[in-house]
Scaffold this motif. Structure first.
Motif, short mmCIF file in Angstrom:
data_model
loop_
_atom_site.label_atom_id
_atom_site.label_comp_id
_atom_site.label_asym_id
_atom_site.label_seq_id
_atom_site.Cartn_x
_atom_site.Cartn_y
_atom_site.Cartn_z
N SER A 54 0.82 -1.21 0.00
CA SER A 54 0.00 0.00 0.00
C SER A 54 0.85 1.26 0.00
O SER A 54 0.50 2.26 -0.63
CB SER A 54 -0.93 -0.01 1.22
OG SER A 54 -1.68 1.18 1.28
N LEU A 55 1.99 1.23 0.71
CA LEU A 55 2.88 2.39 0.71
C LEU A 55 3.35 2.73 -0.70
O LEU A 55 3.50 3.90 -1.05
CB LEU A 55 4.10 2.14 1.60
CG LEU A 55 3.92 2.27 3.11
CD1 LEU A 55 5.26 2.04 3.81
CD2 LEU A 55 3.36 3.62 3.49
N ALA A 56 3.60 1.70 -1.50
CA ALA A 56 4.05 1.93 -2.87
C ALA A 56 2.90 2.34 -3.78
O ALA A 56 3.03 3.25 -4.61
CB ALA A 56 4.73 0.67 -3.41
N LEU A 57 1.74 1.69 -3.61
CA LEU A 57 0.62 1.93 -4.52
C LEU A 57 0.02 3.32 -4.36
O LEU A 57 -0.39 3.94 -5.34
CB LEU A 57 -0.46 0.87 -4.29
CG LEU A 57 -0.13 -0.53 -4.82
CD1 LEU A 57 -1.03 -1.58 -4.21
CD2 LEU A 57 -0.23 -0.55 -6.34
N THR A 58 -0.06 3.82 -3.13
CA THR A 58 -0.67 5.13 -2.91
C THR A 58 0.32 6.11 -2.29
O THR A 58 -0.07 7.18 -1.84
CB THR A 58 -1.92 5.02 -2.00
OG1 THR A 58 -1.54 4.48 -0.73
CG2 THR A 58 -2.97 4.12 -2.63
#
Length: 463
Positions: A54-58
């Motif tokens: 999630s840190l990478a995706l958003t």
């Protein structure tokens, strides 16, 4: 048992996200400080930072890249000047140079050395980070894997992360509890309120004057975020073109005549909507807010506290403190027995928890018994179960800002149902609803948990 207290649940920081901005800034700062404490800073020639799940995706929409860079520079979310974040980041991007802790300058190109692994989740937690420092020969000096587990809490792999920051791991609190049932038992046995139970525990770590000072500071920052958000105009950053609405609503409300308020009793709710909008528009703009218990849900508790302060007869400073202590007791149960992370629980773990906390806090200052407070908190979550986190464009704007207004209104309704029209007896306990939230979060598909891969994020055209 580690104590999760008021000042763990309510942190002063910057927007737009506690898990994606505040947490990564703290994690990267801790890595830099570890380099320094091990006397490796002067040997460091290069760094690599990797973001997962999630840190990478958003992360871009949540300013995770900026947060990581600020932490490496030595900044902390509570003290950093929000106005300096973008220019300092741009300076690093252009110069491709980074001063770790503002002391050790190295070559650092964010485009190649700050890596977003958008197709990879680590099994331990959806919000994972890896930091690696190298010497001039390319040998690894220090490797650290961290997880931003929601609400600004950070877990570093291989370290003792259970103790509250600044607390004594050997200290014994007088009223330990891991469930709402434990908390109610303490209240029944001692005759103390939930707020008083929390205060007795906090006194193990700091004196009464310090607790009062810190509670005042939390409310001050909340009030300031309401004021700034109410005054600001224009379009929020990020490219969605979302216009700030709080200022327009303020003008409409202050232009109203007393007669209009009498004819429309829901006018008070419009003020609550204003308070929540103002805080979350500030958060979306990267301003200073209080993580309560997250940034994405930062408007709920302040809005309900402002409702109490402005519209409930007999409101006072001690009442505000009781509100915060009671809300923190409730939030700690979610933190301990489920999660505050939208990447794990969806938005039920953010706005849902904030609604539950605010409902309990308001019930307390309305004169509710411990049982009525527990009932209010349960109602607040029961009607947020299953709430997804699907931010459009990876930004904490749509549906996040409006969702805070809904959470605040639900919290007020929950408190009124429990205190004015209930006696504390009810069918579903707070402990049961927390466990239900946890199970629901586990069952929820990952695309609905802060990835922008499902829900509104894919059904709203971002152009």
């Amino acid at each position: 048992m580690s104590w999760i207290g008021v000042f763990d649940l309510f942190k002063i920081g910057v927007g737009p996200s506690s898990s994606h901005t505040v947490g990564p800034m703290i994690a990267s700062l801790r890595f830099a400080l570890e380099l320094d404490s091990l006397n490796l800073l002067h040997l460091t020639s290069s760094l690599r930072v990797e973001l997962f799940g999630s840190l990478a995706l958003t992360g871009v929409g949540h300013a995770t890249d900026s947060a990581v860079l600020m932490g490496l520079l030595g900044e902390h979310p509570e003290t950093i000047d929000p106005a300096l974040i973008i220019p300092r980041k741009q300076s690093i991007v252009v110069s491709k140079r980074l001063r770790i802790l503002d002391r050790r300058e190295i070559d650092f190109d964010p485009s190649t050395e700050l890596i977003f692994h958008r197709d990879k989740f680590l099994p331990e937690h959806p919000n994972a980070m890896r930091f690696t420092a190298f010497d001039s020969s390319g040998q690894t000096l220090l490797f650290q894997q961290s997880y931003s587990v929601g609400g600004g809490f950070v877990v570093i792999e291989g370290k003792d992360n259970l103790v509250s920051p600044g607390s004594d791991s050997q200290a014994e609190i007088p009223f330990a509890y891991t469930s709402a049932n434990d908390l109610l038992s303490h209240c029944k046995r001692t005759g103390l309120s939930i707020s008083q139970i929390v205060q007795r525990n906090e006194l193990v770590y700091c004196d009464e004057a310090e607790i009062t000072k810190r509670l005042d500071k939390i409310w001050q920052v909340m009030e300031e975020s309401i004021a700034r958000g109410s005054e600001a105009t224009g379009v929020l950053p990020g490219g969605l073109g979302v216009r700030r609405r709080a200022n327009h609503l303020l003008k409409r409300l202050t232009a109203s005549t007393p007669d209009q308020g009498i004819l429309d009793p829901m006018r008070y709710m419009d003020w609550v909507t204003l308070f929540a909008l103002a805080v979350n528009e500030e958060n979306a703009a990267g301003g200073r807010v209080v993580t309560a218990p997250t940034n994405g849900a930062a408007g709920v508790v302040p809005a309900v506290m402002a409702y109490y302060q402005r519209f409930i007869a007999g409101s006072c400073r001690e009442g505000l403190h009781d509100f915060l202590r009671t809300a923190a007791a409730i939030g700690s149960l979610y933190k301990r027995n489920a999660s505050l992370s939208a990447a794990e629980m969806g938005c039920q773990g953010e706005v849902g928890v904030a609604c539950s906390m605010a409902a309990g806090g308001l019930a307390a200052v309305m004169g509710g018994t411990p049982e009525q407070i527990e009932n209010a908190a349960e109602i607040g979550m029961e009607h947020n179960l299953g709430l997804t986190c699907d931010p459009v464009g990876g930004l904490v704007q749509v549906p996040c800002i409006e969702r805070n207004t809904m959470g605040a209104i639900k919290a007020i309704n929950a408190a009124r149902l429990a205190v004015l029209y209930g006696d504390g007896t009810h069918r579903v306990s707070l402990d049961r609803v927390i466990e239900t939230m946890r199970q629901t979060g586990v069952d929820m598909q990952s695309k609905y948990k802060e990835t922008s891969l499902g829900g509104l994020a894919v059904n709203v055209i971002n152009c």
